[in-house]
Scaffold this active site. Structure first.
Site, short mmCIF file in Angstrom:
data_model
loop_
_atom_site.label_atom_id
_atom_site.label_comp_id
_atom_site.label_asym_id
_atom_site.label_seq_id
_atom_site.Cartn_x
_atom_site.Cartn_y
_atom_site.Cartn_z
N THR A 15 171.45 53.34 58.27
CA THR A 15 170.30 52.61 57.41
C THR A 15 169.81 53.45 56.18
O THR A 15 169.80 53.08 55.33
CB THR A 15 169.53 52.05 58.44
OG1 THR A 15 169.82 51.14 59.21
CG2 THR A 15 168.25 51.27 57.30
N ALA A 16 169.66 54.65 56.74
CA ALA A 16 168.87 55.42 55.59
C ALA A 16 169.94 55.84 54.56
O ALA A 16 169.31 55.78 53.28
CB ALA A 16 168.28 56.88 56.38
N GLU A 49 165.19 48.15 65.14
CA GLU A 49 165.69 46.79 64.74
C GLU A 49 164.54 45.75 64.33
O GLU A 49 164.72 44.69 64.27
CB GLU A 49 166.38 46.26 65.95
CG GLU A 49 167.69 46.95 66.49
CD GLU A 49 168.71 46.24 67.57
OE1 GLU A 49 167.82 45.84 68.62
OE2 GLU A 49 169.87 46.25 67.40
N ALA A 50 163.38 46.45 64.13
CA ALA A 50 162.49 45.56 63.46
C ALA A 50 161.87 46.09 62.22
O ALA A 50 162.01 47.35 62.00
CB ALA A 50 161.40 45.37 64.53
N LYS A 78 159.90 37.80 62.26
CA LYS A 78 158.92 38.58 62.90
C LYS A 78 157.51 38.22 62.38
O LYS A 78 157.47 38.59 61.12
CB LYS A 78 159.32 39.95 63.05
CG LYS A 78 158.13 40.93 63.62
CD LYS A 78 158.55 42.23 63.34
CE LYS A 78 157.48 43.42 63.73
NZ LYS A 78 157.63 44.80 63.54
N THR A 349 158.02 51.42 61.71
CA THR A 349 157.77 52.04 60.65
C THR A 349 159.01 52.79 60.07
O THR A 349 158.88 52.86 58.83
CB THR A 349 156.50 52.93 60.63
OG1 THR A 349 156.61 53.80 61.52
CG2 THR A 349 155.30 52.07 60.98
#
Length: 535
Positions: A15-16, A49-50, A78, A349
């Site tokens: 992801t990064a 995953e959030a 969410k 975060t």
């Protein structure tokens, strides 16, 4: 004269890495070459995953369509985080409360939290006194609706749950389509010039790769920033005890009812997360190895899951290094994601910190010399963000009142408190958090801190010495009238809003067949455009 940067090298995928690649290719005005070097032999961690409420805006900025995102990443809505069993009330019963994506209103030009503290709200907790989010969650609904014109609550912040692996894969496809050069190879060596800057990377198959500016997304190993440039890692173990995690994927107990919130349930030596995606639940146990062995934690976690865990399921163990690289930007190297730091995923975060790190890079975009003033300002900003997140996470543990396990007692008595948080906790014994108390509010505002203090019921359980300050005139009658109107608004909102699963089917383009699909999907897209225009 300093030369402008003409190319950026990203080392590491996941992801990064891929969010950085797509962000830079999309947002940088100048034609800068972006290369991503990814090892074919190093798996990504992929626990988180959030997300937080900036995520919808970020995806829109990157030109990612809602339908593609929801379908490809099995995403869901969410509304906030439900905390369960972190505290007990004055009777010793476990408390549940929400940290929501919504701001409390002002009543008679005074914050609602003071009225709630003074007069209560009957059987409703603080969040329910002004917001329908908890009632929507209990009803299996989400904050979106199929028609926006008569919506009693047309605007509300929300975030996403997503499959991190699929999200990274989608970003990789987008990045390749937009011209990111993708190299699958292992970095064998890092070549430094006489200034100590990264000059080149020696790749196993592709040989020497020259570098002007490099972004380190190599995870906990910090291959460039820590190993090659020697930037030290600052541990947060004095502040936060959890250093291990178990992770598992389980099916939905009821596939027709999908909760639109993340859940954090306190266990004996940490807490268990539950992230409801469209197709499954991502769950796990974040715990302290000083208080549980891996085997003991696994047994406790599996008992917590009970029959919801598939027979024979075995959670994977993930060591966590909680802390951060001392400076995010060193020489001509920027650390993002786990290479920059990691604070336990209690408030989701991780992706937010990648996002902000990229936005600040554009704000302080360097030349090839990467001058000290630019680096220093960027690093001070990142330092402040980490301090903000660390302080907010520490708050949850210091204000816990469980006594059923040494872990929770140690969390209150043995863990170090950051100086700013210690000062504020003394202040908040006598008044609610205010904007003046916080040096930054990149993500967590004083309202977020209020939600935790009032949600945990700390004032009902003797927090402070009884000298709580409410200097303004407060009319209880006005508060009761507000509660009456708020309850009516909540009932109307819950009746109007869409079932979460039905909304996700529409967002994925899977509501049904024929005209019904077109009608429903058209309503959803119209509602989303209206929602997006407000932010």
């Amino acid at each position: 004269m300093a030369k402008p940067i003409t190319s950026i090298t990203i080392v590491g995928g996941g992801t990064a890495g891929w969010l950085a690649a797509v962000f830079l290719r999309t947002k940088i005005a100048k034609k800068i070459k972006v290369t991503l070097i990814e090892s074919p032999n190093v798996p990504t961690v992929g626990v988180g995953e959030a997300t937080v409420p900036n995520m919808p805006a970020t995806l829109r900025e990157l030109g990612i369509e809602d339908r593609d995102f929801f379908k490809r990443c099995n995403a869901s809505i969410k509304m906030g985080v439900m905390f369960r069993n972190w505290n007990v009330d004055h009777r010793g019963d476990f408390i549940s409360y929400m940290n929501p994506f919504i701001t409390p209103p002002m009543i008679d030009r005074m914050e609602a939290g003071y009225f709630f503290h003074a007069f209560g709200a009957g059987k409703r907790d603080f969040i329910q006194s002004f917001s329908p989010l908890m009632d929507l969650l209990q009803a299996g609904k989400c904050p979106l609706s199929f028609g926006g014109k008569d919506d009693p609550m047309p605007r509300v912040g929300y975030a996403y749950h997503l499959d991190a692996g699929k999200f990274a894969g989608m970003l990789a496809e987008i990045g390749n389509d937009r011209g990111v050069e993708h190299i699958l190879d292992d970095v064998q060596d890092v070549e430094l010039d006489d200034r100590g800057y990264v000059a080149a990377l020696q790749l196993q198959e592709h040989g020497r790769h020259e570098v002007e500016f490099v972004i380190d997304c190599t995870g906990f190993q910090g291959l460039i920033s820590q190993k090659a440039l020697g930037e030290p890692f600052e541990s947060y173990s004095d502040y936060l005890a959890n250093d291990r995690a178990l992770a598992l994927q389980i099916p939905h107990p009821d596939p027709l009812r999908l909760p639109a919130a993340t859940s954090s349930t306190a266990l004996g030596a940490g807490w268990s997360w539950s992230v409801p995606l469209f197709n499954r639940i991502g769950t796990g146990y974040v715990f302290s190895s000083a208080h549980r062995s891996d085997d003991a934690a696994r047994d406790e976690f599996m008992r917590h899951l009970g029959d919801t865990a598939p027979k024979g399921a075995e959670p994977r163990v993930i060591p966590m290094r909680v802390g951060r690289t001392r400076r995010a930007w060193v020489k001509n190297c920027l650390s993002l994601g786990l290479s920059g730091g990691f604070i336990e995923p209690l408030e989701s975060t991780a992706i937010h910190m990648i996002d902000m790190g990229l936005r600040w890079l554009l704000l302080y975009f360097p030349s090839q010399d990467a001058d000290d003033a630019t680096r220093d300002r960027y690093n001070r900003t990142v330092d402040a963000m980490y301090n903000e997140v660390r302080d907010f996470i520490c708050l949850h543990y210091r204000l816990g009142n469980r006594t059923d396990d040494p872990y929770w007692i140690d969390a209150r008595r043995e863990l170090k408190l950051p100086d700013r948080l210690a000062e504020n906790l003394e202040l908040w014994k006598h008044r609610l958090p205010s904007p003046l108390d916080l040096p930054t509010q990149f993500l967590f505002t004083h309202h977020t801190f209020q939600a935790v203090l009032l949600g945990k019921q700390v004032y009902r359980n003797g927090y402070g010495d009884g000298t709580f300050s409410r200097p303004y005139v407060m009319n209880e009658k006005n508060w009761r009238e507000f509660l009456r109107k708020s309850a009516a608004h909540t009932r109307a909102t819950v009746a109007y809003k869409a079932d979460h699963r039905q909304m996700l089917l529409a967002l994925r383009g899977e509501m049904g067949k024929g005209a019904n699909v077109a009608t429903k999907l058209g309503e959803v897209e119209g509602a989303l455009k209206q929602e997006h225009a407000l932010f």
